[in-house]
Design a protein around this motif. Structure first.
Motif, PDB file in Angstrom:
ATOM      1  N   PRO A   1      44.136  33.880  30.777  1.00  0.00           N
ATOM      2  CA  PRO A   1      44.104  35.279  30.949  1.00  0.00           C
ATOM      3  C   PRO A   1      43.694  36.036  29.455  1.00  0.00           C
ATOM      4  O   PRO A   1      43.831  37.405  29.884  1.00  0.00           O
ATOM      5  N   HIS A   2      43.698  35.481  28.592  1.00  0.00           N
ATOM      6  CA  HIS A   2      43.363  36.410  27.274  1.00  0.00           C
ATOM      7  C   HIS A   2      42.342  35.696  26.652  1.00  0.00           C
ATOM      8  O   HIS A   2      42.649  34.657  25.691  1.00  0.00           O
ATOM      9  N   VAL A   3      41.089  36.106  26.729  1.00  0.00           N
ATOM     10  CA  VAL A   3      39.970  35.430  25.967  1.00  0.00           C
ATOM     11  C   VAL A   3      39.171  36.506  25.331  1.00  0.00           C
ATOM     12  O   VAL A   3      38.575  37.281  26.256  1.00  0.00           O
ATOM     13  N   HIS A   4      38.606  36.223  24.109  1.00  0.00           N
ATOM     14  CA  HIS A   4      37.796  37.153  23.444  1.00  0.00           C
ATOM     15  C   HIS A   4      36.224  36.498  23.341  1.00  0.00           C
ATOM     16  O   HIS A   4      36.187  35.577  22.590  1.00  0.00           O
ATOM     17  N   VAL A   5      35.451  37.069  24.344  1.00  0.00           N
ATOM     18  CA  VAL A   5      34.294  36.125  24.537  1.00  0.00           C
ATOM     19  C   VAL A   5      33.342  36.607  23.395  1.00  0.00           C
ATOM     20  O   VAL A   5      32.459  35.969  22.915  1.00  0.00           O
TER      21      VAL A   5
ATOM     22  N   ALA B   1      51.099  41.126  26.626  1.00  0.00           N
ATOM     23  CA  ALA B   1      50.106  39.863  25.972  1.00  0.00           C
ATOM     24  C   ALA B   1      50.769  39.498  24.617  1.00  0.00           C
ATOM     25  O   ALA B   1      51.797  40.147  24.055  1.00  0.00           O
ATOM     26  N   HIS B   2      50.503  38.131  24.350  1.00  0.00           N
ATOM     27  CA  HIS B   2      51.038  37.505  23.282  1.00  0.00           C
ATOM     28  C   HIS B   2      52.406  37.669  22.534  1.00  0.00           C
ATOM     29  O   HIS B   2      52.221  38.415  21.560  1.00  0.00           O
ATOM     30  N   VAL B   3      53.453  37.491  23.210  1.00  0.00           N
ATOM     31  CA  VAL B   3      54.758  37.771  22.750  1.00  0.00           C
ATOM     32  C   VAL B   3      54.990  36.757  21.741  1.00  0.00           C
ATOM     33  O   VAL B   3      54.695  35.615  21.794  1.00  0.00           O
TER      34      VAL B   3
ATOM     35  N   LEU C   1      43.528  46.444  33.256  1.00  0.00           N
ATOM     36  CA  LEU C   1      43.200  47.494  32.331  1.00  0.00           C
ATOM     37  C   LEU C   1      43.999  47.052  30.990  1.00  0.00           C
ATOM     38  O   LEU C   1      45.038  46.479  31.051  1.00  0.00           O
ATOM     39  N   LYS C   2      43.353  46.962  29.909  1.00  0.00           N
ATOM     40  CA  LYS C   2      43.834  46.384  28.704  1.00  0.00           C
ATOM     41  C   LYS C   2      44.081  47.623  27.870  1.00  0.00           C
ATOM     42  O   LYS C   2      42.978  48.452  27.701  1.00  0.00           O
ATOM     43  N   MET C   3      45.252  47.757  27.464  1.00  0.00           N
ATOM     44  CA  MET C   3      45.594  48.966  26.598  1.00  0.00           C
ATOM     45  C   MET C   3      46.229  48.278  24.936  1.00  0.00           C
ATOM     46  O   MET C   3      46.943  47.637  25.152  1.00  0.00           O
TER      47      MET C   3
ATOM     48  N   THR D   1      45.632  31.890  25.500  1.00  0.00           N
ATOM     49  CA  THR D   1      45.271  31.195  24.237  1.00  0.00           C
ATOM     50  C   THR D   1      44.915  32.312  23.126  1.00  0.00           C
ATOM     51  O   THR D   1      45.260  32.444  22.046  1.00  0.00           O
ATOM     52  N   ASP D   2      44.736  33.807  23.850  1.00  0.00           N
ATOM     53  CA  ASP D   2      43.891  34.801  22.885  1.00  0.00           C
ATOM     54  C   ASP D   2      42.972  34.198  22.202  1.00  0.00           C
ATOM     55  O   ASP D   2      42.893  34.488  20.780  1.00  0.00           O
ATOM     56  N   HIS D   3      42.226  33.244  22.421  1.00  0.00           N
ATOM     57  CA  HIS D   3      40.963  32.936  22.022  1.00  0.00           C
ATOM     58  C   HIS D   3      40.201  33.927  21.366  1.00  0.00           C
ATOM     59  O   HIS D   3      39.797  34.815  22.128  1.00  0.00           O
TER      60      HIS D   3
HETATM   61 ZN    ZN Z   1      43.476  39.163  22.287  1.00  0.00          ZN
END
Ligand code: ZN
Ligand code: NCD
Length: 355
Positions: free
Chosen positions: A10-14, A153-155, A95-97, A230-232
């Motif tokens: 659920p968390h990828v930077h393309v 996100a990412h705790v 929505l990402k804040m 991943t927060d890739h």
């Molecule tokens: Zn991220």
């Protein structure tokens, strides 16, 4: 050989649009498939950021042409786009804040700027918060005040996971994700760069790598963690080794091998992986099931992680040289073999937008 359902990240930077020298919809989705991930949710801090109809089209047009696995695209909350993004919600992952500083330009400092988004964004689509420490406490208060789901996100910190636990016990609608790098690395981990300058170097990441005590608290509270993500966040080696290294690690190709190694060590179960990488993300983000989709893993193969063998464009990994047990052999996506024995078989454009 074991068979798992296709993982959802659920968390990828393309990085597309705008920064395709780091990654694009082709290489990000190749990396996903090689890692056993059959669906990615893409973050909006691109160049330009994804914050209205035309920028959403920009991302979705590239994705439609290039993606090899399934996907959805997040919208970014800005200071004056609450009506716009609320209307676009059905076309987006959510929505990402950005409430704390990180890479990109989407930070919302003032809490009055959070309010219209909490009022207007439809409650059946998630709001994902980048909110660390006390900012996270404020974000959870917003979830309670507006009685709507938020996903943290990412705790990375003990105080954060304990706060989320307490909020869940009081039925506040909060879910969360943890990244492998916050489970397997600490602030004391040796930097894989040659710089040795005492700075963050290649290990720069947001949230920062934390203490052993924080890492232990995450492992002790696995039941509070809803998802692995991943927060890739790929940046090139030249960028990471520069004077001002941008924060972020690639992660799509190391997620499953690291988790399977933890299973081998008895720290995790296969069921935990299925729960936190398939069932919970599907439910939180209201993602339809991917039919005829699975991952075959050779659980007994031990090997070394090598950036040179990865599909991400960024050319490095913070886990270089780590010995892991469990290799992705084959990925079947909607009835077609998409990855097998180190080769990507799904073509560009095979990936579908799940919204
Ligand atoms: Zn991220
Ligand atoms: C991310 C990036 O590079 O886009 N960096 C990071 O360190 N995680 C942004 C983010 O998710 O905070």
């Amino acid at each position: 050989m074991i068979r798992l359902p296709g993982l959802i990240d659920p968390h990828v930077h393309v990085r597309e649009p705008g920064q395709t020298h780091k990654e694009d919809w082709d290489t990000a989705t190749q990396a996903a498939l090689a890692g056993g991930v059959t669906m990615i949710l893409a973050m909006p801090n691109t160049k330009p950021p994804i914050f209205d109809a035309s920028t959403l089209d920009l991302a979705l047009d590239s994705a439609k042409q290039k993606a090899r696995c399934d996907y959805a695209q997040f919208l970014g909350a800005g200071p004056d786009n609450a009506d716009t993004v609320a209307a676009l919600a059905p076309k987006a992952a959510g929505l990402k804040m950005y409430l704390d500083s990180t890479f990109g330009e989407l930070r919302l400092d003032d809490m009055t700027l959070w309010m219209p988004h909490f009022q207007k964004f439809p409650k059946d689509y998630p709001i994902v918060l980048h909110a660390e420490s006390r900012t996270m406490a404020a974000g959870i208060l917003f979830a309670a005040l507006y009685d709507r789901p938020v996903h943290i996100a990412h705790v990375s910190l003990k105080e954060e996971i304990l706060l989320i636990k307490a909020a869940k016990e009081r039925s506040i609608k909060v879910t969360c994700e943890v990244c492998p790098h916050h489970l397997f690395l600490t602030a004391e981990s040796p930097s894989p760069s040659g710089r040795g300058d005492g700075g963050e170097g290649r290990l720069a990441v947001r949230p920062r790598l934390a203490s052993q005590q924080d890492v232990d608290a995450l492992w002790e509270n696995l039941d509070v963690i809803d998802c692995f993500a991943t927060d890739h966040a790929p940046h090139t080696l030249a960028e990471k080794d520069s004077e001002n290294p941008p924060p972020g690690f690639p992660g799509l190709e190391t997620l499953l091998p690291l988790l399977l190694t933890a299973v081998d060590l008895g720290r995790l179960t296969l069921d935990d992986i299925i729960q936190k990488s398939v069932i919970n993300p599907r439910q939180i983000f209201r993602i339809p099931e991917q039919p005829e989709t699975w991952v075959e893993v050779d659980e007994n193969t031990t090997y070394e992680i090598k950036a040179a063998e990865q599909f991400t464009r960024c050319g490095w990994t913070p886990f270089e040289g780590w010995k892991v047990k469990g290799r992705v052999r084959k990925v079947v996506l909607r009835g077609k073999t998409a990855f097998e024995d180190g080769k990507i078989l799904a073509e560009q454009g095979y990936g579908r937008n799940v919204r």
